[in-house]
Design an enzyme around this catalytic site. Structure first.
Site, PDB file in Angstrom:
ATOM      1  N   LYS A  55      16.166   3.959 -15.658  1.00 28.96           N
ATOM      2  CA  LYS A  55      17.400   3.348 -15.136  1.00 28.96           C
ATOM      3  C   LYS A  55      17.509   3.535 -13.629  1.00 28.96           C
ATOM      4  O   LYS A  55      17.728   2.590 -12.886  1.00 28.96           O
ATOM      5  CB  LYS A  55      18.619   3.969 -15.835  1.00 28.96           C
ATOM      6  CG  LYS A  55      19.940   3.738 -15.117  1.00 28.96           C
ATOM      7  CD  LYS A  55      21.052   4.452 -15.820  1.00 28.96           C
ATOM      8  CE  LYS A  55      22.072   5.229 -15.135  1.00 28.96           C
ATOM      9  NZ  LYS A  55      22.239   5.669 -13.862  1.00 28.96           N
ATOM     10  N   ASN A  56      17.371   4.780 -13.179  1.00 23.23           N
ATOM     11  CA  ASN A  56      17.640   5.035 -11.765  1.00 23.23           C
ATOM     12  C   ASN A  56      16.575   4.460 -10.837  1.00 23.23           C
ATOM     13  O   ASN A  56      16.837   4.268  -9.650  1.00 23.23           O
ATOM     14  CB  ASN A  56      17.870   6.531 -11.526  1.00 23.23           C
ATOM     15  CG  ASN A  56      19.243   6.957 -12.053  1.00 23.23           C
ATOM     16  OD1 ASN A  56      20.072   6.111 -12.397  1.00 23.23           O
ATOM     17  ND2 ASN A  56      19.482   8.250 -12.132  1.00 23.23           N
ATOM     18  N   CYS A 150      30.142   6.709 -12.925  1.00 18.96           N
ATOM     19  CA  CYS A 150      30.666   7.909 -13.576  1.00 18.96           C
ATOM     20  C   CYS A 150      31.481   8.741 -12.594  1.00 18.96           C
ATOM     21  O   CYS A 150      31.172   8.812 -11.414  1.00 18.96           O
ATOM     22  CB  CYS A 150      29.513   8.760 -14.109  1.00 18.96           C
ATOM     23  SG  CYS A 150      28.652   7.969 -15.462  1.00 18.96           S
ATOM     24  N   ARG A 155      32.763  11.691  -4.732  1.00 17.51           N
ATOM     25  CA  ARG A 155      31.391  11.214  -4.553  1.00 17.51           C
ATOM     26  C   ARG A 155      31.297  10.540  -3.180  1.00 17.51           C
ATOM     27  O   ARG A 155      31.248   9.322  -3.069  1.00 17.51           O
ATOM     28  CB  ARG A 155      30.994  10.256  -5.686  1.00 17.51           C
ATOM     29  CG  ARG A 155      30.938  10.935  -7.039  1.00 17.51           C
ATOM     30  CD  ARG A 155      30.396  10.049  -8.138  1.00 17.51           C
ATOM     31  NE  ARG A 155      28.961   9.875  -8.072  1.00 17.51           N
ATOM     32  CZ  ARG A 155      28.233   9.273  -9.010  1.00 17.51           C
ATOM     33  NH1 ARG A 155      28.817   8.794 -10.073  1.00 17.51           N
ATOM     34  NH2 ARG A 155      26.935   9.140  -8.874  1.00 17.51           N
ATOM     35  N   ARG A 431      25.304   2.023 -20.746  1.00 23.58           N
ATOM     36  CA  ARG A 431      24.950   1.847 -19.334  1.00 23.58           C
ATOM     37  C   ARG A 431      23.534   2.345 -19.069  1.00 23.58           C
ATOM     38  O   ARG A 431      22.872   1.862 -18.154  1.00 23.58           O
ATOM     39  CB  ARG A 431      25.916   2.640 -18.436  1.00 23.58           C
ATOM     40  CG  ARG A 431      27.251   1.977 -18.218  1.00 23.58           C
ATOM     41  CD  ARG A 431      28.055   2.740 -17.194  1.00 23.58           C
ATOM     42  NE  ARG A 431      27.173   3.142 -16.104  1.00 23.58           N
ATOM     43  CZ  ARG A 431      27.322   4.218 -15.350  1.00 23.58           C
ATOM     44  NH1 ARG A 431      28.330   5.026 -15.547  1.00 23.58           N
ATOM     45  NH2 ARG A 431      26.477   4.499 -14.379  1.00 23.58           N
TER      46      ARG A 431
HETATM   47  N1  EPU Z   1      26.788  13.638  -1.252  1.00 26.27           N
HETATM   48  C1  EPU Z   1      27.552  13.754  -0.117  1.00 26.27           C
HETATM   49  N2  EPU Z   1      27.508  12.744   0.796  1.00 26.27           N
HETATM   50  C2  EPU Z   1      26.771  11.629   0.619  1.00 26.27           C
HETATM   51  C3  EPU Z   1      25.989  11.500  -0.558  1.00 26.27           C
HETATM   52  C4  EPU Z   1      26.020  12.524  -1.483  1.00 26.27           C
HETATM   53  O1  EPU Z   1      28.243  14.747   0.103  1.00 26.27           O
HETATM   54  O2  EPU Z   1      26.778  10.745   1.487  1.00 26.27           O
HETATM   55  C5  EPU Z   1      26.791  14.732  -2.226  1.00 26.27           C
HETATM   56  C6  EPU Z   1      27.354  14.315  -3.585  1.00 26.27           C
HETATM   57  O3  EPU Z   1      28.764  14.426  -3.628  1.00 26.27           O
HETATM   58  C7  EPU Z   1      26.660  15.285  -4.522  1.00 26.27           C
HETATM   59  C8  EPU Z   1      25.273  15.485  -3.859  1.00 26.27           C
HETATM   60  O4  EPU Z   1      25.449  15.078  -2.502  1.00 26.27           O
HETATM   61  O5  EPU Z   1      27.338  16.493  -4.518  1.00 26.27           O
HETATM   62  C9  EPU Z   1      24.147  14.698  -4.461  1.00 26.27           C
HETATM   63  O6  EPU Z   1      24.504  13.307  -4.578  1.00 26.27           O
HETATM   64  P1  EPU Z   1      23.413  12.156  -4.581  1.00 26.27           P
HETATM   65  O7  EPU Z   1      23.681  11.277  -3.418  1.00 26.27           O
HETATM   66  O8  EPU Z   1      22.056  12.772  -4.710  1.00 26.27           O
HETATM   67  O9  EPU Z   1      23.770  11.391  -5.914  1.00 26.27           O
HETATM   68  P2  EPU Z   1      23.852   9.821  -6.156  1.00 26.27           P
HETATM   69  O10 EPU Z   1      22.762   9.149  -5.409  1.00 26.27           O
HETATM   70  O11 EPU Z   1      25.235   9.332  -5.974  1.00 26.27           O
HETATM   71  C10 EPU Z   1      22.175   9.744  -8.156  1.00 26.27           C
HETATM   72  C11 EPU Z   1      22.209   9.239  -9.567  1.00 26.27           C
HETATM   73  C12 EPU Z   1      23.011  10.185 -10.458  1.00 26.27           C
HETATM   74  C13 EPU Z   1      22.456  11.600 -10.327  1.00 26.27           C
HETATM   75  C14 EPU Z   1      22.343  12.028  -8.859  1.00 26.27           C
HETATM   76  C15 EPU Z   1      21.666  13.375  -8.669  1.00 26.27           C
HETATM   77  C16 EPU Z   1      22.216   6.839  -9.346  1.00 26.27           C
HETATM   78  C17 EPU Z   1      23.031   5.611  -9.348  1.00 26.27           C
HETATM   79  N3  EPU Z   1      22.862   7.937  -9.592  1.00 26.27           N
HETATM   80  O12 EPU Z   1      23.529   9.745  -7.700  1.00 26.27           O
HETATM   81  O13 EPU Z   1      22.771   9.727 -11.766  1.00 26.27           O
HETATM   82  O14 EPU Z   1      23.313  12.499 -11.011  1.00 26.27           O
HETATM   83  O15 EPU Z   1      21.602  11.047  -8.116  1.00 26.27           O
HETATM   84  O16 EPU Z   1      20.384  13.336  -9.205  1.00 26.27           O
HETATM   85  O17 EPU Z   1      21.018   6.802  -9.150  1.00 26.27           O
HETATM   86  C18 EPU Z   1      23.226   9.266 -14.016  1.00 26.27           C
HETATM   87  O18 EPU Z   1      22.177   8.620 -14.082  1.00 26.27           O
HETATM   88  O19 EPU Z   1      23.887   9.596 -15.022  1.00 26.27           O
HETATM   89  C19 EPU Z   1      23.737   9.674 -12.705  1.00 26.27           C
HETATM   90  C20 EPU Z   1      24.978  10.010 -12.503  1.00 26.27           C
END
Ligand code: EPU
Length: 452
Positions: A55-56, A150, A155, A431
């Protein structure tokens, strides 16, 4: 439908909601069909399951199609609602996408019709923010509503915005819409303050066609970041270092495409079946996976006393005794994935002794705990840790999914528990998991989808 029938339906649902602690509403303009999963648990899972595309990886490769100047073919796309929604968004922007076979699309990008994305679809997906990087990278302008997805507490996307600005874009946020534009993106060095998967991906998308070289320092190393880089390189990009914490992108003039790319198997789907096998005391071979991506999960299962056997592109998990307690802390890759946290909490709930499960990525990933307690799990939250005192048996219960991975955890708990479990809000599960009940049924589970 008349108001009388609607009111009657509303009253019935309210009664049902109170009884089962399940939440939904009905309005004059829509009748909601409630789908649930019913599981009769307590049976060890046995057999083979085949993992689908990640998915990701899919949800960052799909927006990357906007960068291509021509056509290409994508294989091994999972049939899940996040992917299907993304395809609709890309079509609405002007890409021509044809499904050639299940899981395979042919994409033609001969220019798009708009760089403005609709609120309707974007607000339902977290990954809609990748449209910012891709549209900005190719068309120098993007308007994308704030992402949904989610809810794990706050976030923020400050690192994405900082990176776009460093690449010479102007970014504003007004009325829930992020607008980014530039005359020309210019490669630079970007240091991420936090290891962010999304910001790393957005920086790659925005800089592939930028002038000069971009270096991303403190980059995330997740398998789907490597997959995105491999996809873009196959289409004509020049990206080195993906999978390490320094990624170097030398901007190219265009990405001609004209190639076929197959998405990697889903690490989290594979991990979910591994945990389900262990939680039910089963014997399951998880096929079409990359065992290296599962190392952190396999290591914990072995530490707990399960047998994990790697066989080329498969992993066999066997468990015929009660497992031991273990402590776990979620970390960016190659650490234990946060997206396996709720599923693991189910296994720890059945282990012998008290385990400590610490969440270090998201500040509010414990919403599933109240649901898991309905099965009889003994869990106490202290700060960012769950203290889990294992019990010998869980008992089936009506529960809600609170997010995608929490939904997977509810399924594992239902399969391991004695008696019947009804799981509501399964749109979360759809999803990210393809044919979930069919795959579990093939492993001998008693699980069915019921529409009400
Ligand atoms: N963060 C910040 N600022 C930013 C971006 C992130 O403070 O600009 C913080 C977030 O709040 C969090 C940490 O950094 O505490 C890590 O966030 P990250 O950006 O790595 O997460 P994401 O890209 O929003 C993706 C996956 C999530 C998965 C995370 C961590 C997608 C759409 N989502 O989220 O997947 O939990 O990486 O591996 O790819 C899932 O598949 O169920 C899911 C939620």
């Amino acid at each position: 439908m008349s108001w009388g029938i609607l009111n009657q339906l509303q009253r019935q649902k309210e009664k049902f909601r109170k009884k089962n602690n399940a939440g939904y509403a009905v309005t004059r303009s829509e009748i909601i069909i409630v789908e649930k999963l019913r599981i009769t648990g307590g049976k060890p899972l046995k057999g083979e399951v085949t993992i689908c595309g990640a998915k990701n990886a899919a949800i960052c490769i799909l927006p990357a199609l906007l960068l291509i100047d021509g056509s290409c073919r994508i294989e091994n796309l999972p049939n899940i609602s996040d992917v299907n929604r993304y395809i609709e968004v890309l079509k609405s922007l002007g890409l021509k996408i044809t499904e050639e076979r299940p899981g395979e699309i042919y994409v033609e990008n001969h220019g798009i019709t708009t760089t403005k994305c609709s609120f309707e679809t974007c607000s339902k997906m977290r990954a809609s923010y990748y449209l910012l990087g891709a549209l900005l990278g190719r068309y120098k302008s993007a308007e994308v509503p704030l992402p949904g997805g989610c809810n794990f507490g706050s976030r923020p996307i400050d690192q994405h915005i900082k990176g776009f600005e460093a690449l010479n874009a102007q970014v504003t946020l007004a009325q829930g819409v992020i607008k980014a534009s530039t005359k020309k993106l210019i490669g630079t060095s970007i240091y991420l303050d936090i290891v962010s998967v999304g910001a790393t991906i957005n920086m790659i998308l925005a800089s592939v066609l930028a002038e000069g070289t971009t270096t991303i320092e403190n980059a995330a190393k997740e398998p789907h970041i490597v997959d995105l880089a491999n996809f873009l390189n196959t289409m004509g990009a020049n990206i080195k270092g993906a999978g390490t914490d320094t990624i170097k992108i030398v901007g190219v003039k265009s990405l001609p495409g004209n190639a076929t790319y197959s998405i990697i198997p889903d690490q989290i789907e594979a991990g979910t079946f591994m945990i389900a096998a262990a939680a039910t005391g089963g014997d399951v071979t998880v096929k079409n996976c990359i065992p290296k991506h599962l190392d952190s999960i396999s290591a914990k299962l072995v530490e707990m006393g399960a047998t994990v056997q790697e066989m080329g592109d498969a992993v066999r998990v066997k468990c015929d005794k009660r497992l031991k307690k273990v402590n776990i802390k979620t970390m960016p890759y190659p650490g234990f994935p946060t997206d396996m946290h709720p599923q693991m909490a189910v296994l720890l709930s059945l282990a012998n002794g008290m385990s400590i499960l610490t969440e270090s990525i998201w500040d509010n990933r414990f919403q599933y705990v109240e649901e898991l307690k309905k099965f009889g799990a003994q869990i106490r939250i202290e700060g960012r840790s769950a203290l889990i005192e294992g019990v010998k048996n869980l008992t089936g219960s009506p529960v809600n999914c609170t997010d995608l991975r929490a939904g997977a955890a509810m399924i594992i708990a239902g399969l391991a528990a004695r008696g019947t479990t009804d799981i509501y809000r399964i749109e979360y599960v759809d999803r990210g998991y393809e044919n979930v009940e069919e795959k579990f049924r093939k492993l001998g589970a008693k699980i069915e989808r019921i529409s009400e």
